[in-house]
Design a protein around this motif. Structure first.
Motif, mmCIF file in Angstrom:
data_model
loop_
_atom_site.group_PDB
_atom_site.id
_atom_site.type_symbol
_atom_site.label_atom_id
_atom_site.label_comp_id
_atom_site.label_asym_id
_atom_site.label_seq_id
_atom_site.Cartn_x
_atom_site.Cartn_y
_atom_site.Cartn_z
ATOM 1 N N VAL A 27 2.458 -15.367 3.232
ATOM 2 C CA VAL A 27 3.597 -14.352 3.676
ATOM 3 C C VAL A 27 3.573 -13.246 2.479
ATOM 4 N N TYR A 28 3.188 -13.358 1.306
ATOM 5 C CA TYR A 28 2.659 -12.246 0.308
ATOM 6 C C TYR A 28 1.769 -11.194 0.816
ATOM 7 N N GLY A 29 0.660 -11.441 1.375
ATOM 8 C CA GLY A 29 -0.234 -10.836 2.012
ATOM 9 C C GLY A 29 0.187 -9.990 2.949
ATOM 10 N N ARG A 30 0.737 -10.794 4.054
ATOM 11 C CA ARG A 30 1.423 -9.975 5.187
ATOM 12 C C ARG A 30 2.403 -8.912 4.661
ATOM 13 N N MET A 31 3.263 -9.115 3.819
ATOM 14 C CA MET A 31 4.289 -8.055 3.265
ATOM 15 C C MET A 31 3.421 -6.810 2.444
ATOM 16 N N ALA A 33 0.394 -5.849 3.136
ATOM 17 C CA ALA A 33 -0.171 -5.071 4.193
ATOM 18 C C ALA A 33 0.708 -4.280 4.819
ATOM 19 N N ALA A 34 2.062 -4.697 4.933
ATOM 20 C CA ALA A 34 3.095 -3.909 5.675
ATOM 21 C C ALA A 34 3.728 -2.749 4.707
ATOM 22 N N GLY A 35 3.119 -2.910 3.340
ATOM 23 C CA GLY A 35 3.992 -1.879 2.296
ATOM 24 C C GLY A 35 5.017 -2.012 1.847
ATOM 25 N N GLU A 36 5.415 -3.189 1.879
ATOM 26 C CA GLU A 36 6.910 -3.924 1.345
ATOM 27 C C GLU A 36 6.845 -4.347 0.008
ATOM 28 N N TRP A 37 5.792 -5.061 -0.359
ATOM 29 C CA TRP A 37 5.584 -5.571 -1.604
ATOM 30 C C TRP A 37 4.533 -5.255 -2.366
ATOM 31 N N ARG A 38 4.335 -5.110 -3.664
ATOM 32 C CA ARG A 38 3.332 -4.594 -4.521
ATOM 33 C C ARG A 38 2.928 -5.465 -5.554
ATOM 34 N N ASP A 39 3.618 -6.428 -6.011
ATOM 35 C CA ASP A 39 3.200 -7.240 -7.191
ATOM 36 C C ASP A 39 3.853 -8.677 -7.190
ATOM 37 N N TYR A 40 3.384 -9.563 -7.662
ATOM 38 C CA TYR A 40 3.811 -10.903 -7.853
ATOM 39 C C TYR A 40 3.764 -11.409 -9.246
ATOM 40 N N ARG A 56 7.946 -2.650 -6.668
ATOM 41 C CA ARG A 56 6.975 -2.047 -7.541
ATOM 42 C C ARG A 56 6.857 -2.809 -8.988
ATOM 43 N N SER A 57 5.634 -2.581 -9.688
ATOM 44 C CA SER A 57 5.475 -3.127 -10.840
ATOM 45 C C SER A 57 6.619 -2.605 -11.879
ATOM 46 N N GLY A 58 7.074 -3.514 -12.585
ATOM 47 C CA GLY A 58 8.094 -3.392 -13.559
ATOM 48 C C GLY A 58 9.413 -3.355 -13.125
#
Length: 110
Positions: A27-31, A33-40, A56-58
């Motif tokens: 799920v993380y990888g899919r999001m 790739a869609a530009g929704e998430w950047r970090d975990y 976004r980080s931070g």
């Protein structure tokens, strides 16, 4: 058949097993790739394991996937928690709980 929660030694931190982490990372990888998430970030405490995702980080986490084995026989050990600590979905099966991210675009309301 024994449950993974039963296999953990008493007092050991709760964490995700390989299958659970694989589902979450898909799920993380899919999001990403869609530009929704950047970090975990992942953390295991004595009663809960948490996978937090960030736009976004931070920033504060946008969503958290929590595993609480103590709730497995009650309301379900899995939860997706949104901004502000709101529980968006809770259940016994991780795959079903993660479906909240399928086919739905989340927007930030300011």
């Amino acid at each position: 058949m024994s449950d993974a929660a039963d296999l953990q030694p008493r007092g050991a931190p709760v964490f995700f097993d390989r299958r659970e982490l694989d589902l979450i990372l898909r799920v993380y990888g899919r999001m990403v790739a869609a530009g929704e998430w950047r970090d975990y970030a992942m953390v295991g405490h004595k009663d809960v394991a948490e996978f937090a995702v960030f736009r976004r980080s931070g920033d504060a986490p946008a969503y958290r996937v929590e595993k609480r084995p103590a709730l497995r026989l009650k309301q379900g050990q899995w939860a997706v928690i949104g901004d502000g600590g709101v529980i968006l979905r809770r259940g016994r099966e991780l795959e079903q709980v993660l479906r909240i991210f399928d086919g739905r675009r989340f927007t930030v309301v300011e």
